[in-house]
Design a protein around this motif. Structure first.
Motif, PDB file in Angstrom:
ATOM      1  N   ALA A  83       0.823  -1.210   0.000  1.00 47.51           N
ATOM      2  CA  ALA A  83       0.000   0.000   0.000  1.00 47.51           C
ATOM      3  C   ALA A  83       0.854   1.255   0.000  1.00 47.51           C
ATOM      4  CB  ALA A  83      -0.921   0.010   1.218  1.00 47.51           C
ATOM      5  N   VAL A  84       0.278   2.309  -0.558  1.00 46.53           N
ATOM      6  CA  VAL A  84       0.810   3.658  -0.442  1.00 46.53           C
ATOM      7  C   VAL A  84      -0.222   4.463   0.334  1.00 46.53           C
ATOM      8  CG1 VAL A  84       1.449   5.761  -1.664  1.00 46.53           C
ATOM      9  CG2 VAL A  84       2.147   3.536  -2.579  1.00 46.53           C
ATOM     10  N   ILE A  85       0.224   5.136   1.404  1.00 49.42           N
ATOM     11  CA  ILE A  85      -0.662   5.924   2.254  1.00 49.42           C
ATOM     12  C   ILE A  85      -0.136   7.348   2.233  1.00 49.42           C
ATOM     13  CG2 ILE A  85      -1.647   6.160   4.551  1.00 49.42           C
ATOM     14  CD1 ILE A  85      -0.303   3.058   4.689  1.00 49.42           C
ATOM     15  N   MET A  86      -0.971   8.303   1.841  1.00 56.54           N
ATOM     16  CA  MET A  86      -0.427   9.641   1.590  1.00 56.54           C
ATOM     17  C   MET A  86      -1.441  10.737   1.875  1.00 56.54           C
ATOM     18  SD  MET A  86       1.867  10.569  -1.710  1.00 56.54           S
ATOM     19  CE  MET A  86       2.951   9.225  -1.192  1.00 56.54           C
ATOM     20  N   THR A  87      -0.934  11.834   2.437  1.00 58.24           N
ATOM     21  CA  THR A  87      -1.767  13.008   2.633  1.00 58.24           C
ATOM     22  C   THR A  87      -1.993  13.717   1.307  1.00 58.24           C
ATOM     23  OG1 THR A  87      -2.022  15.039   3.912  1.00 58.24           O
ATOM     24  CG2 THR A  87       0.186  14.550   3.123  1.00 58.24           C
ATOM     25  N   HIS A  88      -3.148  14.338   1.167  1.00 61.49           N
ATOM     26  CA  HIS A  88      -3.444  15.111  -0.038  1.00 61.49           C
ATOM     27  C   HIS A  88      -2.743  16.457   0.010  1.00 61.49           C
ATOM     28  CE1 HIS A  88      -6.816  16.539  -3.027  1.00 61.49           C
ATOM     29  NE2 HIS A  88      -5.623  16.622  -3.530  1.00 61.49           N
ATOM     30  N   ALA A  89      -2.642  17.034   1.205  1.00 58.06           N
ATOM     31  CA  ALA A  89      -1.966  18.321   1.375  1.00 58.06           C
ATOM     32  C   ALA A  89      -1.400  18.409   2.777  1.00 58.06           C
ATOM     33  CB  ALA A  89      -2.916  19.486   1.111  1.00 58.06           C
ATOM     34  N   SER A  90      -0.289  19.110   2.913  1.00 56.21           N
ATOM     35  CA  SER A  90       0.385  19.229   4.198  1.00 56.21           C
ATOM     36  C   SER A  90      -0.414  20.076   5.167  1.00 56.21           C
ATOM     37  CB  SER A  90       1.771  19.852   4.010  1.00 56.21           C
ATOM     38  OG  SER A  90       2.340  20.203   5.263  1.00 56.21           O
ATOM     39  N   ASN A  91      -0.524  19.602   6.396  1.00 54.81           N
ATOM     40  CA  ASN A  91      -1.177  20.388   7.438  1.00 54.81           C
ATOM     41  C   ASN A  91      -0.221  21.415   8.051  1.00 54.81           C
ATOM     42  OD1 ASN A  91       0.328  18.302   8.898  1.00 54.81           O
ATOM     43  ND2 ASN A  91      -0.744  19.030  10.718  1.00 54.81           N
ATOM     44  N   VAL A  92       1.051  21.378   7.645  1.00 57.16           N
ATOM     45  CA  VAL A  92       2.039  22.320   8.170  1.00 57.16           C
ATOM     46  C   VAL A  92       2.213  23.513   7.250  1.00 57.16           C
ATOM     47  CG1 VAL A  92       4.442  22.653   8.860  1.00 57.16           C
ATOM     48  CG2 VAL A  92       3.263  20.511   9.425  1.00 57.16           C
ATOM     49  N   CYS A  93       2.440  23.253   5.951  1.00 55.71           N
ATOM     50  CA  CYS A  93       2.757  24.351   5.031  1.00 55.71           C
ATOM     51  C   CYS A  93       1.745  24.523   3.904  1.00 55.71           C
ATOM     52  CB  CYS A  93       4.154  24.161   4.434  1.00 55.71           C
ATOM     53  SG  CYS A  93       4.309  22.714   3.370  1.00 55.71           S
ATOM     54  N   GLY A  94       0.762  23.622   3.808  1.00 53.35           N
ATOM     55  CA  GLY A  94      -0.300  23.794   2.820  1.00 53.35           C
ATOM     56  C   GLY A  94      -0.001  23.269   1.436  1.00 53.35           C
ATOM     57  N   THR A  95       1.185  22.709   1.214  1.00 49.74           N
ATOM     58  CA  THR A  95       1.530  22.204  -0.118  1.00 49.74           C
ATOM     59  C   THR A  95       0.632  21.036  -0.503  1.00 49.74           C
ATOM     60  OG1 THR A  95       3.835  22.868   0.143  1.00 49.74           O
ATOM     61  CG2 THR A  95       3.354  21.217  -1.540  1.00 49.74           C
ATOM     62  N   ILE A  96       0.074  21.085  -1.714  1.00 48.69           N
ATOM     63  CA  ILE A  96      -0.758  20.000  -2.241  1.00 48.69           C
ATOM     64  C   ILE A  96       0.134  18.999  -2.968  1.00 48.69           C
ATOM     65  CG2 ILE A  96      -2.653  19.406  -3.798  1.00 48.69           C
ATOM     66  CD1 ILE A  96      -3.707  22.275  -3.368  1.00 48.69           C
ATOM     67  N   LEU A  97       0.043  17.740  -2.593  1.00 48.04           N
ATOM     68  CA  LEU A  97       0.854  16.702  -3.219  1.00 48.04           C
ATOM     69  C   LEU A  97       0.181  16.198  -4.488  1.00 48.04           C
ATOM     70  CD1 LEU A  97       1.965  16.870  -0.295  1.00 48.04           C
ATOM     71  CD2 LEU A  97       2.490  14.441  -0.471  1.00 48.04           C
ATOM     72  N   ASP A  98       0.982  15.723  -5.415  1.00 45.19           N
ATOM     73  CA  ASP A  98       0.482  15.235  -6.706  1.00 45.19           C
ATOM     74  C   ASP A  98      -0.027  13.808  -6.553  1.00 45.19           C
ATOM     75  OD1 ASP A  98      -0.073  14.623  -9.316  1.00 45.19           O
ATOM     76  OD2 ASP A  98       1.983  14.833 -10.050  1.00 45.19           O
ATOM     77  N   ILE A  99      -1.182  13.674  -5.906  1.00 44.74           N
ATOM     78  CA  ILE A  99      -1.709  12.349  -5.644  1.00 44.74           C
ATOM     79  C   ILE A  99      -2.297  11.699  -6.893  1.00 44.74           C
ATOM     80  CG2 ILE A  99      -2.111  12.734  -3.187  1.00 44.74           C
ATOM     81  CD1 ILE A  99      -5.063  13.181  -3.869  1.00 44.74           C
ATOM     82  N   GLU A 100      -2.626  12.490  -7.896  1.00 42.29           N
ATOM     83  CA  GLU A 100      -3.157  11.888  -9.122  1.00 42.29           C
ATOM     84  C   GLU A 100      -2.094  11.039  -9.802  1.00 42.29           C
ATOM     85  OE1 GLU A 100      -5.672  13.096 -13.162  1.00 42.29           O
ATOM     86  OE2 GLU A 100      -5.213  14.614 -11.638  1.00 42.29           O
ATOM     87  N   THR A 101      -0.882  11.543  -9.878  1.00 43.87           N
ATOM     88  CA  THR A 101       0.209  10.760 -10.458  1.00 43.87           C
ATOM     89  C   THR A 101       0.545   9.581  -9.556  1.00 43.87           C
ATOM     90  OG1 THR A 101       1.107  12.733 -11.523  1.00 43.87           O
ATOM     91  CG2 THR A 101       2.577  10.843 -11.335  1.00 43.87           C
ATOM     92  N   VAL A 148      -0.834  28.441   5.988  1.00 45.01           N
ATOM     93  CA  VAL A 148       0.424  29.159   5.807  1.00 45.01           C
ATOM     94  C   VAL A 148       1.196  29.136   7.119  1.00 45.01           C
ATOM     95  CG1 VAL A 148       1.541  31.339   5.212  1.00 45.01           C
ATOM     96  CG2 VAL A 148      -0.617  30.700   4.084  1.00 45.01           C
ATOM     97  N   SER A 149       2.409  28.592   7.082  1.00 45.04           N
ATOM     98  CA  SER A 149       3.266  28.573   8.263  1.00 45.04           C
ATOM     99  C   SER A 149       4.402  29.564   8.103  1.00 45.04           C
ATOM    100  CB  SER A 149       3.855  27.175   8.485  1.00 45.04           C
ATOM    101  OG  SER A 149       3.040  26.395   9.335  1.00 45.04           O
ATOM    102  N   ILE A 150       4.729  30.226   9.207  1.00 45.13           N
ATOM    103  CA  ILE A 150       5.854  31.161   9.180  1.00 45.13           C
ATOM    104  C   ILE A 150       6.831  30.837  10.303  1.00 45.13           C
ATOM    105  CG2 ILE A 150       4.425  33.004   8.208  1.00 45.13           C
ATOM    106  CD1 ILE A 150       4.546  34.334  11.043  1.00 45.13           C
ATOM    107  N   ASP A 151       8.071  31.259  10.091  1.00 41.75           N
ATOM    108  CA  ASP A 151       9.105  31.179  11.118  1.00 41.75           C
ATOM    109  C   ASP A 151       9.770  32.545  11.210  1.00 41.75           C
ATOM    110  OD1 ASP A 151      11.048  30.209  12.948  1.00 41.75           O
ATOM    111  OD2 ASP A 151      12.452  29.896  11.287  1.00 41.75           O
ATOM    112  N   VAL A 152      10.060  32.956  12.421  1.00 43.66           N
ATOM    113  CA  VAL A 152      10.831  34.182  12.635  1.00 43.66           C
ATOM    114  C   VAL A 152      12.137  33.746  13.301  1.00 43.66           C
ATOM    115  CG1 VAL A 152      10.895  36.472  13.664  1.00 43.66           C
ATOM    116  CG2 VAL A 152       8.709  35.509  12.885  1.00 43.66           C
ATOM    117  N   PRO A 153      13.219  33.602  12.531  1.00 43.96           N
ATOM    118  CA  PRO A 153      14.457  33.027  13.066  1.00 43.96           C
ATOM    119  C   PRO A 153      15.001  33.730  14.300  1.00 43.96           C
ATOM    120  CG  PRO A 153      14.544  33.122  10.680  1.00 43.96           C
ATOM    121  CD  PRO A 153      13.314  33.873  11.087  1.00 43.96           C
TER     122      PRO A 153
END
Length: 382
Positions: free
Chosen positions: A142-160, A311-316
């Protein structure tokens, strides 16, 4: 003090119109269980449960509403799926952006001779689906995968990813906790075998209710997670093999289903494209404003391409926890600071162990909310 809720990645607020009223109406005027009584109020409740299954099936383009299973949240859904699919000797593949709802069950299963590989994503949270091929083994199941990151919001290419799973005959399980309700998710087009969802985020429903949709083939092969009363085949002491009873033992969250029913109708009538367009407007405004604050580092993509309203931010140079605290204590802005139950994602993004301040927008946020948050950040940092 003004209140601005920007923590919709944790749970949405406010809920869709009609959610509270629907739940209250059930509790005050019905209250019956389903599948346990041959009387009018029980039948009325059963009709709402059935209709809600149909609404979920329609949302994910499944033609079998009986293959919609209710759980208490997406974490339970993923546990049911992962532990019902994988057996001793099996191997699974995940991305490095996964939530602990995936990582903790898999790590627990490692004690039962079940292994997994983690495909590294970029520091923007992006996955190259072809990288999966290098991790496929003879015992990969099996492949188990998030559709989008809960940290930075990036959507993964789950269709491919789905096409690769189909090519190799692998079970594909998708976690849509951060995308259901504002992105089109088609179980057939994605070649998915199971889609796990939660009701209280993008679907704008109440907490305590989630679920999953499975294909007919997976419904037949998956093992049960818990067994117990279903209101059906009550003369037998074995779990029914038909859906959804096979995977839905015990009394379900009927008040929550009433609320989700109202929320799903709101999402359907509003349209996911409309909801998505509004989200993009908010994120674009926020990202544009963040670029003018030189102390802030946006985590992941700093544009609106392939991202959600997270949207996640960091202030170094500053303590992110202090920033999040001041946003709320001084300006009434609710955010979430820390690791977001996704240490692997933070390691990928380069924000481990400090974490980030996460802003997550919903359909009910406004441009005024965005500008207020940007103004507050400026005042806190300078």
């Amino acid at each position: 003090m003004k209140r601005v809720y920007l923590d919709n990645g944790a749970t949405s607020y406010p809920k869709a119109p009609g959610v509270a009223e629907a739940m209250s109406d059930y509790i005050l005027n019905n209250g019956a269980n389903v599948g346990r009584g041959a009387y009018e109020s029980s039948f009325l409740a059963e009709n709402i449960v059935y209709e809600t299954r149909e609404l979920i099936a329609e949302m994910f383009n499944s033609n079998k509403s009986e293959n919609v299973v209710f759980t208490k949240n997406v974490t339970e859904s993923l546990n049911v799926l992962i532990k019902g699919v994988l057996e001793a000797g099996d191997h699974a593949i995940v991305s490095s952006m996964e939530h602990n709802a995936v990582m903790r069950p898999l790590n627990a299963l490692s004690k039962k001779d079940i292994s997994f590989s983690k495909v590294k994503c970029s520091n923007l949270g992006e996955l190259d689906p072809d990288d999966i091929r290098g991790f496929i083994k003879p015992n990969t199941k099996a492949v188990i995968m998030t559709h989008a990151s809960n940290v930075c919001g990036t959507i993964l290419d789950i269709e491919t990813v789905g096409r690769i799973c189909k090519e190799y005959g692998l079970i594909f399980i998708i976690d849509t906790a951060q995308t259901a309700g504002f992105l089109e998710i088609d179980i057939n087009r994605l070649n998915a075998d199971a889609i796990a969802f939660t009701g209280h985020k993008g679907l704008l429903g109440p907490q305590g209710l989630g679920g999953f949709v499975v294909t007919e083939s997976l419904a037949k092969s998956i093992d049960t997670f818990i067994e117990g009363g279903t209101g059906s085949l009550s003369d037998q002491e074995i779990q029914p093999e038909y859906m959804p009873d096979k995977l839905e033992a015990g009394t379900i969250n009927i008040p929550g289903i009433y609320g989700l029913n109202a929320a799903l109708k709101f999402v359907r009538d509003t349209g996911t494209e409309t909801i998505r367009a509004g989200e993009i407007d908010l994120v674009e405004r926020f990202l544009t404003g963040l670029k003018e604050i030189d102390l802030i580092h946006v985590i992941g993509r700093d544009d609106i391409k392939n991202r959600t309203g997270v949207v996640s931010i960091d202030v170094p140079t500053r303590d992110n926890a202090d920033i999040s605290y001041k946003l709320y204590s001084e300006y009434g802005i609710a955010t979430r600071c820390g690791m977001h139950c996704a240490p692997s994602a933070h390691q990928t993004l380069g924000t481990f162990p400090k974490g980030t301040v996460r802003f997550s927008f919903s359909h009910f946020n406004t441009i005024e909310d965005v500008d207020y948050a940007l103004g507050a950040l400026n005042k806190i940092l300078y």
